[in-house]
Scaffold this motif. Structure first.
Motif, mmCIF file in Angstrom:
data_model
loop_
_atom_site.group_PDB
_atom_site.id
_atom_site.type_symbol
_atom_site.label_atom_id
_atom_site.label_comp_id
_atom_site.label_asym_id
_atom_site.label_seq_id
_atom_site.Cartn_x
_atom_site.Cartn_y
_atom_site.Cartn_z
ATOM 1 N N SER A 115 0.755 -1.265 -0.055
ATOM 2 C CA SER A 115 0.105 -0.039 -0.070
ATOM 3 C C SER A 115 0.916 1.170 -0.133
ATOM 4 O O SER A 115 0.546 2.155 -0.596
ATOM 5 C CB SER A 115 -0.887 0.118 1.254
ATOM 6 O OG SER A 115 -1.743 -0.991 1.219
ATOM 7 N N LEU B 297 -4.799 0.000 3.603
ATOM 8 C CA LEU B 297 -5.644 1.084 2.615
ATOM 9 C C LEU B 297 -7.307 1.100 3.205
ATOM 10 O O LEU B 297 -8.207 1.199 2.410
ATOM 11 C CB LEU B 297 -5.669 0.053 1.246
ATOM 12 C CG LEU B 297 -5.518 1.272 0.032
ATOM 13 C CD1 LEU B 297 -4.289 2.038 0.191
ATOM 14 C CD2 LEU B 297 -5.519 0.263 -1.150
ATOM 15 N N PRO C 95 -5.002 -4.630 0.653
ATOM 16 C CA PRO C 95 -5.924 -3.223 1.218
ATOM 17 C C PRO C 95 -6.491 -3.452 2.222
ATOM 18 O O PRO C 95 -6.669 -2.521 3.193
ATOM 19 C CB PRO C 95 -6.972 -3.275 -0.046
ATOM 20 C CG PRO C 95 -6.249 -4.056 -1.141
ATOM 21 C CD PRO C 95 -5.479 -5.052 -0.559
#
Ligand code: PLP
Length: 488
Positions: free
Chosen positions: A285, A313, A309
């Protein structure tokens, strides 16, 4: 018509009524908003004892339905005290992660649609949104267009699929004939550093290569794979009759976030025509921040790369992305289409079930799409950049203090450190640091985790929560110093 008798009244079959769903849906969204507004006041680590929750729950299932009021009352009374709050801004353990508003709303919609995206036609939206969203993420990370993304639940599963595709590439008819009872098949070997995540070893075990199918390569003083040792290990194994087929490099190791020297690994992988998988589950990320993009140097030559993610994220667990340059091999390893799953459009479209062990797949791309659209590339990058600034700040306090020391470089937002006392033998120093960590964690005001580096107990402070501010980092520093004074 069949009916249920509930509290004496006759109730129709079917779902919760629309008005009831609306009422409790609104109430729950308010509940979640309150939860986030007050989360600072909750203990980060649950203080219940093992078995406490189970002891308070009925051992038998409810015979008749209960009201949502009763269920939600138990959420407050029983479930919340048994939670460790990963979304707490003072959660600094493991890799700190957090969900976000748009991510939660996306997850809610995924549950509402309840699509099983096994074939394109069972969820065109899921299939095509996944392709588009992962291509956006690829661009944000600076990966080349040859890398095609696919979503799995976790990095452990992504890496297992990558290694399975690599194994398919060795052309030994393993899909058809398996691996057991085959004198014609050399022992296959995967290479990863001693600091690689345990998921790589689990993948190797799952794929039937056995633990000796993984050779662990030593690391340098900064916990990065020693490329020379890797080259020597592969040469030695070839002489001994092994079939080396896959190297796993880690960009952002779990203990220290060290970054393996991928540019030095590339020529070795090319010389031996091996698959290079990059485990960037945590650090991938960070590559969306232009000034950190260089962490993926060399990865343009990798065969596959995993990033999560759900780690950094701001996307709710679970969502892991595997980028792969050889989707044909991944498909060859996993595709099996019985008659009842054949569709007229199958040659023209991608069906997720062709690329993994699962048939049905959740519509995970929706939440990532919503997170990416809501914050935008700049907004996401700014948050990750701030986490790295806070980690630098914390590391500077450690460095300036005579009482603490850094235990590893901190390329991103994880700081490895410990209390130091030149007068104390190592064992007692370990005990001192353990007592400090225990003191911090049991206070409920922050949560840290630990690792062992060069056989020394090391504390880890990971910053990755969307709500963490400088004030939270100052608080944990004060708490650590308070615990140090108390432990002496
Ligand atoms: C480098 C690395 N790889 C893989 C994993 C496993 O992640 P997951 O929980 O998504 O399987 C982790 C977890 O922290 C990790 O740090």
């Amino acid at each position: 018509m069949a009916c249920l008798v509930r509290y004496g009244a006759v109730t129709k079959l079917g779902d919760m009524s629309g008005p009831e769903f609306r009422r409790f849906g609104h109430e729950l969204i308010d509940w979640i908003a309150d939860y986030f507004e007050n989360i600072d006041n909750l203990p980060v680590l649950s203080s219940i004892e093992p078995g406490d929750l189970k002891a308070q729950l009925p051992a038998t299932p409810p015979q008749t339905g209960e009201s949502m009021e009763q269920i939600l009352a138990d959420l407050d009374r029983l479930i919340v005290p048994a939670l460790t709050h990963w979304n707490h801004p003072s959660f600094f353990a493991y890799f700190a992660t957090s969900t976000s508003g748009p991510g939660i709303l996306g997850e809610l919609l995924t549950a509402a649609f309840d699509n099983k995206a096994m074939l394109w036609r069972t969820s065109p939206a899921s299939t095509e949104l996944e392709e588009v969203t992962l291509d956006w993420l690829r661009q944000m990370m600076g990966l080349d267009p040859g890398m095609i993304g696919i979503i799995y639940d976790t990095a452990s599963v992504s890496s297992m699929h990558a290694i399975a595709a690599a194994r398919e590439g060795v052309e030994q008819r393993i899909r058809e004939d398996g691996m057991s009872g085959r004198p014609d098949l050399p022992l296959l070997r995967v290479y990863a550093s001693e600091q690689a995540h345990s998921s790589i070893e689990k993948a190797v075990i799952t794929l039937g290569l056995g633990q000796r199918g993984l050779r662990k390569i030593p690391t340098d003083r900064d916990f990065r794979m020693d490329a020379k040792a890797l080259a020597a290990a592969i040469e030695e194994d070839k002489r001994d009759g092994y079939l080396p087929f896959c190297i796993v490099a880690t960009v952002g190791t779990t203990s220290t976030s060290s970054i393996d020297p991928v540019p030095e690994i590339i020529p070795i992988r090319e010389q031996h025509a091996m698959w290079l998988h990059v485990d960037a589950a945590y650090a991938g990320s960070a590559a969306i921040v232009p000034e950190f993009r260089s962490i993926l140097a060399g990865c343009e030559r990798a065969d596959s790369l995993v990033t999560n993610p759900h780690k950094w994220l701001f996307t709710p667990f679970d969502l892991s992305v595997l980028y792969c340059r050889h989707m044909d091999l991944l498909k060859r390893a996993f595709s099996l289409v019985p008659e009842y799953l054949r569709t007229p459009e199958q040659e023209k479209v991608r069906s997720g079930s062709d690329y993994g062990i699962q048939l049905g797949r959740r519509f995970r791309a929706l939440k990532l799409w919503m997170v990416m659209r809501y914050f935008g590339h700049e907004g996401l990058a700014a948050r990750i950049r701030e986490h790295c600034r806070l980690a630098d700040l914390f590391a500077s306090w450690v460095e300036e203090s005579a009482e603490w020391e850094l235990m590893a470089p901190h390329p991103l937002a994880l700081v490895c450190f410990r209390a130091r006392r030149s007068s104390l033998p190592e064992k007692e120093l370990d005990a001192l640091n353990e007592a400090i960590m225990h003191g911090v964690n049991s206070s409920g005001r922050a949560l840290l985790s630990h690792t062992r580096l060069n056989d020394k107990l090391t504390l880890r402070l990971s910053i990755g929560n969307i709500r963490t501010t400088e004030q939270h980092v100052r608080q944990v520093w004060e708490l650590l110093n308070e615990q140090l004074r108390r432990a002496e």
